[in-house]
Design a protein around this motif. Structure first.
Motif, PDB file in Angstrom:
ATOM      1  N   GLY A  32       0.792  -1.131   0.021  1.00  0.00           N
ATOM      2  CA  GLY A  32       0.048   0.075  -0.100  1.00  0.00           C
ATOM      3  C   GLY A  32       0.780   1.315   0.099  1.00  0.00           C
ATOM      4  O   GLY A  32       0.304   2.249  -0.165  1.00  0.00           O
ATOM      5  N   THR A  33       2.292   1.262   0.220  1.00  0.00           N
ATOM      6  CA  THR A  33       2.909   2.217   0.264  1.00  0.00           C
ATOM      7  C   THR A  33       3.376   2.573  -1.416  1.00  0.00           C
ATOM      8  O   THR A  33       3.884   1.844  -1.731  1.00  0.00           O
ATOM      9  CB  THR A  33       4.285   1.939   1.000  1.00  0.00           C
ATOM     10  OG1 THR A  33       3.832   1.599   2.444  1.00  0.00           O
ATOM     11  CG2 THR A  33       5.266   3.216   1.071  1.00  0.00           C
ATOM     12  N   ALA A 132      -3.129   5.578  -3.503  1.00  0.00           N
ATOM     13  CA  ALA A 132      -3.585   4.948  -2.226  1.00  0.00           C
ATOM     14  C   ALA A 132      -5.028   5.135  -1.904  1.00  0.00           C
ATOM     15  O   ALA A 132      -5.438   5.612  -1.045  1.00  0.00           O
ATOM     16  CB  ALA A 132      -2.884   5.732  -1.048  1.00  0.00           C
ATOM     17  N   ILE A 142       1.433  -4.349   7.187  1.00  0.00           N
ATOM     18  CA  ILE A 142       0.384  -3.267   7.305  1.00  0.00           C
ATOM     19  C   ILE A 142      -0.166  -3.113   8.814  1.00  0.00           C
ATOM     20  O   ILE A 142      -0.596  -3.943   9.196  1.00  0.00           O
ATOM     21  CB  ILE A 142      -0.913  -3.578   6.369  1.00  0.00           C
ATOM     22  CG1 ILE A 142      -0.192  -3.896   4.894  1.00  0.00           C
ATOM     23  CG2 ILE A 142      -1.726  -2.566   6.526  1.00  0.00           C
ATOM     24  CD1 ILE A 142      -1.372  -4.256   3.866  1.00  0.00           C
ATOM     25  N   ALA A 146      -4.377  -0.433   4.680  1.00  0.00           N
ATOM     26  CA  ALA A 146      -3.902   0.407   3.850  1.00  0.00           C
ATOM     27  C   ALA A 146      -4.918   0.483   2.625  1.00  0.00           C
ATOM     28  O   ALA A 146      -5.839  -0.499   2.165  1.00  0.00           O
ATOM     29  CB  ALA A 146      -2.728   0.105   3.248  1.00  0.00           C
TER      30      ALA A 146
END
Length: 187
Positions: A32-33, A132, A142, A146
């Motif tokens: 998710g980053t 995102a 996580i 996320a």
């Protein structure tokens, strides 16, 4: 044509590759980053992020499969010159590159085995957008949840059910990359 093959690589290969490797591993460790990858630009339709990933992760011992528009002579020549990676069929690839649609059918890629789950392929999916937002992600790396644009929620859910087998994915758009490891739950 020869000049095109020489262009687009890292200016300072050891330094640039180390920076890119850390960013790619951060993205994989924290699904998710979204990370930024800069320092290389291969021929179209390669995005800068996909170009950097290829230069960082591929070498003469890393078989790669190119799908769809990415299976172009200019792309093949650029990858060969900069990495020496051999081109193979989908079932023999350690990495596969293309749009989500072009990479299909996904059952053709190695998902590892009980003895060697690390022998699964990693897809580098060129996305039309990367943000995102969208699917909700949970799992290792996580803290709570996320959000990330993913190419196919149903596939991602089925892939996670195969864990510890399954496919890992890098999602690229422009100079941005995110990762969706097989251990990530998607809803």
């Amino acid at each position: 044509m020869q000049a095109q093959m020489l262009e687009g690589g890292f200016a300072e290969a050891p330094r640039d590759a180390a920076i890119a490797f850390r960013a790619a591993m951060r993205a994989m460790a924290m699904p998710g980053t979204i990370e930024t990858l800069i320092g290389a630009a291969g021929p179209a339709p390669l995005s800068p992020a996909a170009s950097v990933l290829l230069l960082t992760l591929c070498d003469p011992d890393t078989p790669i499969h190119l799908a769809g528009a990415h299976d172009a002579q200019e792309v093949r020549e650029w990858i060969t010159f900069h990495t020496g990676a051999p081109f193979v069929a989908a079932d023999q690839a350690m990495f596969a590159l293309g749009s989500w649609e072009a990479l299909a059918p996904y059952q053709g890629y190695a998902i590892g085995s009980a003895e060697y789950p690390d022998r699964a392929a990693t897809l580098i999916v060129e996305m039309p957008a990367l943000a995102a937002q969208g699917a909700c992600l949970s799992g290792p790396g996580i803290e709570a949840e996320a959000h990330l644009t993913v190419p196919d929620i149903a596939f991602s859910q089925a892939n996670a059910r195969l864990y510890p087998l399954g496919l890992d994915m890098f999602l690229t758009h422009g100079n941005r990359v995110a990762a969706l490891p097989r251990s990530t739950q998607v809803r």
